[in-house]
Scaffold this motif. Structure first.
Motif, PDB file in Angstrom:
ATOM      1  N   THR A  38     -15.032 -10.815  13.688  1.00 21.50           N
ATOM      2  CA  THR A  38     -15.605 -11.112  12.250  1.00 21.50           C
ATOM      3  C   THR A  38     -15.546 -13.036  12.882  1.00 21.50           C
ATOM      4  OG1 THR A  38     -14.749  -9.570  10.659  1.00 21.50           O
ATOM      5  CG2 THR A  38     -15.414 -12.092  10.307  1.00 21.50           C
ATOM      6  N   VAL A  71     -18.856  -9.801  10.404  1.00 18.84           N
ATOM      7  CA  VAL A  71     -19.731 -11.001  10.303  1.00 18.84           C
ATOM      8  C   VAL A  71     -20.968 -11.237   9.358  1.00 18.84           C
ATOM      9  CG1 VAL A  71     -21.509 -12.242  11.785  1.00 18.84           C
ATOM     10  CG2 VAL A  71     -20.140 -10.853  12.619  1.00 18.84           C
ATOM     11  N   ALA A 110     -18.870 -15.539  13.945  1.00 15.02           N
ATOM     12  CA  ALA A 110     -19.728 -15.204  12.108  1.00 15.02           C
ATOM     13  C   ALA A 110     -19.258 -16.610  12.750  1.00 15.02           C
ATOM     14  CB  ALA A 110     -18.692 -15.539  10.360  1.00 15.02           C
TER      15      ALA A 110
END
Length: 414
Positions: A37, A164, A41
């Motif tokens: 993530t 994400v 991200a």
């Protein structure tokens, strides 16, 4: 069979096997979800933290590079220095360090501090996945170890579909700092679950930093790492410029980009599972087939960029090639012998090298005046180079006789 990946040897070193191995795999996969993530991200958060910190988009890219550098540096150093640390303890420490790096990133007052904190957050990345893969493989029989490893890496692939976009939404509507805070909370949850459910994993007798460094003497280890560092670069050559290709060539709306990224993530997830199944039946065959698959899928990309309807299935197929990570992780278990931790951790350094090489070569082609679809041909070239390295590895592999492997295991145990 290597003593470290042999369930019987693992049980002897750690005591009784856990009553709920599925909970162990779930805990480890949540850690992968947290790492995936924040890693992916962060790229989508540039438009939010760059103006907030008073920097341009180009300068903000250094924040992403700092994390990747942390991965490359941290994986081998931590694996070597922690050779005598119990695996459960090491996993908890790594997740706490990851939580610290992301928590500090959320509080970073300036660009310089953010770069430093992202480097800290990247340090435990490779070592975590390496150690988690070894623990996962030790919970099951040899013929199912790749599938166990894929369960850990599934956390990362699912992050590309769920984590994400969620982190991006948090960044848009609450603030980019909360996105890093979200990753820190996931890391703390992982540390707690690992401490509760994972086996202790006492280091085997004779474990030492020097023995871990012995992995670097083995040619097959280097060939496996090179296969990933080069062959995986093709996927990143396309992924890095996918959004730009959609806007400039496909003429899609910006709202279509998250959907396309989710399709790519779905390919990663399915490819991870299928390649793991194949690796448990023949790891080298699975690696070669995955590289061929990637080369073919990437060759279709330049012809598919004119329409969303042709681009979507091709991006899915390219994502499926991401299953190579699980395959090579298993291959390293076979060739690293008694230096498992360092070799497993270096696998993720290799893939972060691919993450740098792919966009670099693609950027050179774009700077030379070729269009965005040409990134697909860069990907094909890198996948073929990876296939050549795989061929060298296959041709030079000389498996030791069963009797010699048995004698070496008894020697190490003594």
């Amino acid at each position: 069979m290597n003593s470290i990946t042999d369930p019987a040897a693992f049980a002897a070193a750690t005591g009784p096997k856990p009553h709920h191995p599925s909970l162990v795999l779930l805990a480890l996969s949540i850690g992968g979800f947290a790492i995936g993530t924040t890693e992916f991200a962060a790229m989508s958060l540039v438009p939010y933290f760059a103006p907030d910190l008073g920097i341009g988009a180009t300068t903000a890219g250094h924040v992403i590079s700092a994390y990747a550098l942390g991965v490359v540096v941290g994986a081998p150093i931590i694996a070597v220095l922690a050779a005598r640390v119990a695996r459960r303890t090491l996993l908890v420490m790594l997740m706490l360090l990851f939580a610290l790096g992301n928590g500090l990133s959320a509080l970073a007052p300036t660009y310089g501090f953010l770069v430093g904190f992202r480097f800290v957050a990247g340090l435990p990345h490779g070592a975590y996945f390496g150690v988690a893969a070894l623990v996962a493989a030790s919970l099951v029989s040899r013929e199912r170890r790749s599938q166990a490893v894929s369960r850990v890496l599934a956390g990362l692939t699912v992050a590309t579909m769920v984590g994400v976009p969620l982190a991006n939404l948090i960044g848009q509507y609450i603030g980019w700092r909360w996105s890093f805070g979200f990753a820190a909370l996931l890391a703390l949850l992982t540390a707690t679950l690992v401490r509760l459910f994972a086996p202790y994993g006492a280091p085997l007798q004779g474990a030492s930093p020097l023995r871990e460094l012995g992995a670097l003497k083995r040619g097959q280890v280097w060939l496996t790492l090179a296969t990933g560092a080069i062959g995986f670069g093709g996927m990143f050559a396309v992924y890095t410029y996918l959004a730009s290709t959609m806007l400039e060539v496909t003429h899609a709306s910006a709202s279509a980009i998250p959907v396309m990224l989710a399709i790519f993530g779905a390919g990663l997830t399915i490819g991870n599972l299928v390649c793991a199944w194949a690796a448990d039946r023949g790891v080298m065959a699975a690696a070669g087939a995955t590289l061929v698959w990637s080369a073919v899928a990437l060759a279709l990309y330049p012809f598919a960029t004119g329409s969303l309807w042709t681009l979507m299935p091709v991006v899915f197929l390219i994502g499926c090639g991401g299953g190579l990570g699980t395959v090579l992780q298993t291959r390293l278990m076979d060739v690293a012998e008694d230096a498992q931790t360092l070799a497993a951790a270096l696998n993720h350094s290799a893939f972060n090298t691919a993450n740098a090489l792919g966009p670099w070569f693609a950027g050179m082609v774009l700077a030379a005046g070729f269009g965005f679809p040409s990134t697909g041909w860069v990907g094909v070239a890198l996948a073929i180079c990876g296939l050549v390295i795989w061929g060298v590895s296959l041709a030079t592999d000389r498996p030791k006789p069963v009797e010699q492997r048995s004698e070496e295991r008894l020697s190490r145990a003594a």
